[in-house]
Design an enzyme around this catalytic site. Structure first.
Site, short mmCIF file in Angstrom:
data_model
loop_
_atom_site.label_atom_id
_atom_site.label_comp_id
_atom_site.label_asym_id
_atom_site.label_seq_id
_atom_site.Cartn_x
_atom_site.Cartn_y
_atom_site.Cartn_z
N CYS A 157 0.80 -0.65 -0.02
CA CYS A 157 0.10 -0.30 -0.01
C CYS A 157 1.16 1.31 0.04
CB CYS A 157 -1.06 -0.08 1.37
SG CYS A 157 -2.23 -1.55 1.28
N HIS A 284 -3.94 7.26 5.81
CA HIS A 284 -4.42 6.10 5.50
C HIS A 284 -5.54 5.46 5.73
CE1 HIS A 284 -2.13 2.44 3.25
NE2 HIS A 284 -2.67 1.89 4.63
N HIS A 318 -9.27 0.14 -1.11
CA HIS A 318 -8.74 0.76 -0.88
C HIS A 318 -7.61 -0.25 -2.17
CE1 HIS A 318 -4.58 0.91 0.69
NE2 HIS A 318 -4.76 -0.32 2.11
#
Length: 396
Positions: A157, A284, A318
């Protein structure tokens, strides 16, 4: 040295053009997620799917024909004229390509394997190279005819944040005059099943910072910037970045946030600003129990509780290796001249704060600063303790 992000191309679950994405994010606070079992047969989940018509890829070598590369070309198309002009100005060998991804063309391999189990052989058109991590960078270099460095970062990520930091280093070292940089990732059963096996996927819309948070929603998309050292009045610049690797656990973050703290402090120091100068933090914000707990405590320790914060993952899902670049693009859009009152990306959640977490200043829909956004911090914290933080600044 400031590295200017002169042009931005982005496609995600919110749309495939600046106007639509900005409207749905800032003006309407309208999620791009939808419920489907397309990537989880028999289990309906919220996902952030790109629904735009994607570019034709029949002109590409068969080894580069993947949905991932289609998404990359869709984002590139928005900045193609500026990129071609940079190639003409600097020369093909002085333009680099640095991309972040985590899935590459794995979705194509899934399709090929289904055919194998049904018919006993892989399709004649299948090429293993489509799933190689280097494919999107190689494809963009092929498409643009560039001869500079072209490579991919794949650190889950944090991939595209690290790609942007790497692009900045190429320019600072004098190896490139311009770099096309960002990230791309594609929905596929592999990632949905993998995160589900970790009990990290929510069957409901993700709910960052909430007492009721249950995990992430997977998304897809692409975002690319044309980065150069050429100053331009009013341009958004990558002014700072920080990277760390705490190696605490294969998937869980360090609860104390040591690596996250290091990355944020490095980024602020490189940008030459104090934490108190930051207008907004793009978290995040995955809506997993452990990430939100770690990140919120680190934010309070460094910035206090006054700075505006939100997670944009409830809008896009995401997007894994593309997440950092897409979120940087959303911040870039909020920093443009058409947002003089500093309308902030809101935080979509149920409003039920987790009493175990610090009380942060969470952005409500239509909340604004009353002035243009000058400094934005964007965080990305990945599996294996791979942490990255970007500081975007608006030049005067």
């Amino acid at each position: 040295m400031k590295l200017y992000l002169h042009h931005c191309g982005v496609v995600c679950a919110l749309g495939d053009n600046h106007q639509e994405i900005r409207r749905r994010l800032l003006d309407e606070a309208n999620t791009g997620l939808q419920m489907t079992d397309a990537w989880s047969p028999g289990r309906v989940l919220p996902v952030g799917q790109v629904r735009a018509i994607l570019p034709d890829i029949s002109h590409l070598p068969v080894t580069m024909r993947s949905r991932n590369n289609q998404l990359a070309l869709a984002a590139l198309a928005q900045i193609r004229q500026a990129v071609d002009a940079a190639i003409q100005r600097f020369g093909a060998d002085r333009v680099g390509i640095v991309v972040g991804t985590s899935t590459s063309g794995i979705a194509g391999t899934e399709t090929a394997l289904r055919a194998y189990y049904e018919h006993g052989s892989l399709p004649a058109s299948f090429q293993y190279a489509v799933q190689e991590m280097g494919s999107p960078a190689a494809m963009l270099a092929h498409e643009l005819g560039t001869g500079g460095p072209a490579y991919t970062h794949s650190s889950a990520c944090s991939s595209s944040a690290k790609a942007m930091a790497s692009a900045a280093r190429l320019i600072r070292m004098g190896l490139c005059d311009a770099v096309v940089t960002g990230g791309v990732d594609t929905l596929c059963e592999f990632t949905v099943a993998g995160f589900s096996a970790l009990e990290s996927v929510s069957t409901e819309f993700c709910n960052p910072l909430s007492a009721n948070r249950k995990g992430i929603n997977i998304g897809e998309g692409a975002a690319f910037f044309l980065m150069t050292a050429e100053a331009a009045p009013g341009a958004v610049a990558l002014c700072g970045w920080g990277e760390s690797s705490d190696g605490h656990h294969m998937s869980a973050p360090d609860p104390a946030g040591g690596g996250a703290r290091m990355a944020i402090n490095q980024a602020l120091q490189r940008a030459g600003i104090a934490a108190s100068e930051v207008d907004y933090i793009n978290l995040h914000g995955t809506a997993t129990v452990q990430n939100d707990a770690m990140e919120s405590r680190v934010i309070q320790d460094i910035f206090g509780s006054a700075v505006a914060v939100s997670s944009t993952k409830p809008f896009t899902g995401h997007a894994l290796g593309a997440a950092a670049a897409i979120e940087a693009a959303l911040c870039w859009l909020a920093m443009q001249d058409d947002n003089p009152q500093g309308l902030l990306p809101p935080h979509l959640w149920d409003g039920i704060a987790d009493p175990q977490l610090p009380a942060l200043h969470i952005v409500a829909p239509r909340q604004q600063t009353g002035k243009p956004l000058r400094w934005i911090v964007s965080n990305s914290f990945a599996f294996g303790g791979s942490n990255a933080c970007l500081v975007l600044g608006k030049t005067e």
